[in-house]
Design an enzyme around this catalytic site. Structure first.
Site, PDB file in Angstrom:
ATOM      1  N   SER A 168       0.816  -1.221   0.000  1.00 41.88           N
ATOM      2  CA  SER A 168       0.000   0.000   0.000  1.00 41.88           C
ATOM      3  C   SER A 168       0.847   1.268   0.000  1.00 41.88           C
ATOM      4  CB  SER A 168      -0.948   0.005   1.199  1.00 41.88           C
ATOM      5  OG  SER A 168      -0.243  -0.209   2.410  1.00 41.88           O
ATOM      6  N   ASP A 208      -1.931   5.455  12.355  1.00 44.17           N
ATOM      7  CA  ASP A 208      -1.172   5.028  11.185  1.00 44.17           C
ATOM      8  C   ASP A 208       0.109   5.852  11.115  1.00 44.17           C
ATOM      9  OD1 ASP A 208      -0.126   4.313   8.751  1.00 44.17           O
ATOM     10  OD2 ASP A 208      -1.881   4.849   7.567  1.00 44.17           O
ATOM     11  N   HIS A 223       1.959   4.845   6.646  1.00 42.38           N
ATOM     12  CA  HIS A 223       1.648   5.535   5.395  1.00 42.38           C
ATOM     13  C   HIS A 223       1.888   7.032   5.564  1.00 42.38           C
ATOM     14  CE1 HIS A 223      -0.616   1.738   5.284  1.00 42.38           C
ATOM     15  NE2 HIS A 223      -0.323   1.770   3.998  1.00 42.38           N
TER      16      HIS A 223
END
Length: 419
Positions: A144, A388, A391
């Site tokens: 991702s 998170d 990312h």
């Protein structure tokens, strides 16, 4: 008169000549110092990649002589002008990285630019990028974070043109964008381990259950499609820490974090090394290799503090680290060096076969950006909200990856050969 010339020459020889010699020696020494690096990582870059990108200062059109520098070594500097796009730009920003949409209160993280030590990194120019890739296909292969970079690129290009979605599936992990006016296609091929894998226990925990990993077999999801790509950007890393059973030649040869006493224990670095070895071999085995450009974007560091990702960890910082405040070390350094060892071997083989391997070395820059993650300001579908710190917010530091990508493509522009 002869005596006068003799005295003048004697003075020149005794006084001026030694001074000129000293100046020349100082210049040579200074030049040599500037052309070398004082760290292991910089030396690796110089050996592995044409990382000395020809870059011009802001007067690029004025004919000023080009200056060479390593664009991957530098620092973050304040940039009040802000980002190239916003969360309202006509492009796809995954909710997991849409920090502004979900109420991140600070905005300092979008007001920094990467500044190489010895030159300027040009601003991203969408038209210039599209002209460089006219008629080509660019594939992002990885997890991702590869998709994070792909979405950043699409948003950066939105200032010039909005692409057509020509995806062959509704699964957004495998999206395809076509820029008709340039006959340019971007494809995302989601493959977090890069090699063949499947869950040992389909009903087990998705983060902690054992997974079978076939170290000598590329994941067909990308391997069956990547031959269409002129440029391949390959990356991966965060999925290699879970428990694995390692297979070679369809035989169990070891494991990582398994409880079977009869199975040889191997580190996750071993699985990581073999995954990239197999991926690079797969790329080197494709037909019509000549002119293909393979780019490794190495390990992207996470920035969890105050605990692990699932044990209270977070990334609450709002400013980048300065150079002296952090460095590449520990497991992040080892993951990075593991990749580079395999990259170096592949690059040597690529020279023989006419395929270029280049390093898009974002790791040093990103280790300094603990402020650039979504933290609690990203929404993951169908699961409880977790911080998170892996990312990158969009817009945010991830856009720098594509500024560096453009600089790399500019350097390689005249090396592309139509296949």
């Amino acid at each position: 008169m002869k005596g006068g010339w003799a005295e003048l020459f004697d003075s020149f020889r005794k006084v001026v000549l030694p001074i000129l010699t000293l100046v020349l020696l100082v210049k040579i020494t200074f030049s040599s110092y500037n052309s070398t690096t004082d760290s292991l990582l910089q030396n690796l870059e110089s050996n592995l990649n044409g990382s000395e990108i020809s870059s011009m200062n802001h007067s690029e059109k004025s004919g000023i002589k080009q200056q060479k520098c390593n664009i991957f070594v530098g620092k973050w500097v304040s940039y009040p002008k802000g980002p190239y796009y916003t969360n309202e730009t006509n492009c796809v920003i995954d909710d997991r990285q849409n920090c502004m949409k979900f109420g991140r209160p600070d905005s300092d993280f979008i007001h920094w630019r990467w500044k190489p030590d010895d030159c300027e990194l040009p601003l991203f120019d969408a038209i210039q990028f599209l002209e460089l890739v006219r008629g080509k296909t660019l594939a992002f292969v990885g997890d991702s974070l590869a998709r994070n970079q792909m979405q950043s690129l699409v948003c950066l290009l939105a200032s010039a043109i909005i692409p057509v979605d020509v995806s062959e599936t509704t699964d957004t992990r495998f999206r395809r964008w076509l820029y008709k006016d340039y006959n340019f296609t971007i494809i995302a091929l989601w493959s977090p381990e890069l090699i063949k894998s499947y869950e040992s226990d389909p009903n087990g925990d998705p983060y902690y259950s054992l997974m079978n990993l076939y170290l000598d077999k590329a994941d067909d999801v990308w391997a069956s499609q990547v031959d269409k790509a002129d440029i391949v950007i390959i990356s991966g890393g965060q999925w290699f820490f879970r428990p694995f059973l390692y297979y070679e030649n369809d035989q169990l040869i070891g494991c990582h974090k398994c409880n079977d006493k009869n199975v040889t224990k191997l580190s996750h670095y071993y699985g990581y090394k073999m995954a990239f070895r197999t991926a690079f071999k797969t790329l080197l085995s494709l037909k019509k290799l000549k002119g293909r450009l393979v780019i490794l974007r190495p390990f992207s560091p996470a920035h969890f503090e105050n605990g692990d990702w699932n044990k209270g960890g977070n990334c609450n910082r709002t400013r980048p680290f300065k150079n002296q405040e952090t460095k590449l070390e520990g497991y992040t350094l080892k993951m990075y060096l593991t990749q580079l060892e395999e990259f170096r071997a592949a690059q040597s083989e690529g020279i023989k076969k006419g395929v270029k391997f280049r390093l898009l070395d974002t790791t040093d820059a990103m280790i300094m950006r603990p402020d650039g993650h979504p933290n609690h300001y990203g929404h993951w579908p169908h699961e409880k909200k977790l911080p998170d710190c892996v990312h990158w917010c969009m817009p945010g530091p991830v856009d720098t990856w594509n500024e560096l990508l453009l600089a790399t493509l500019k350097k390689e522009a005249y090396g592309f050969i139509q296949r």
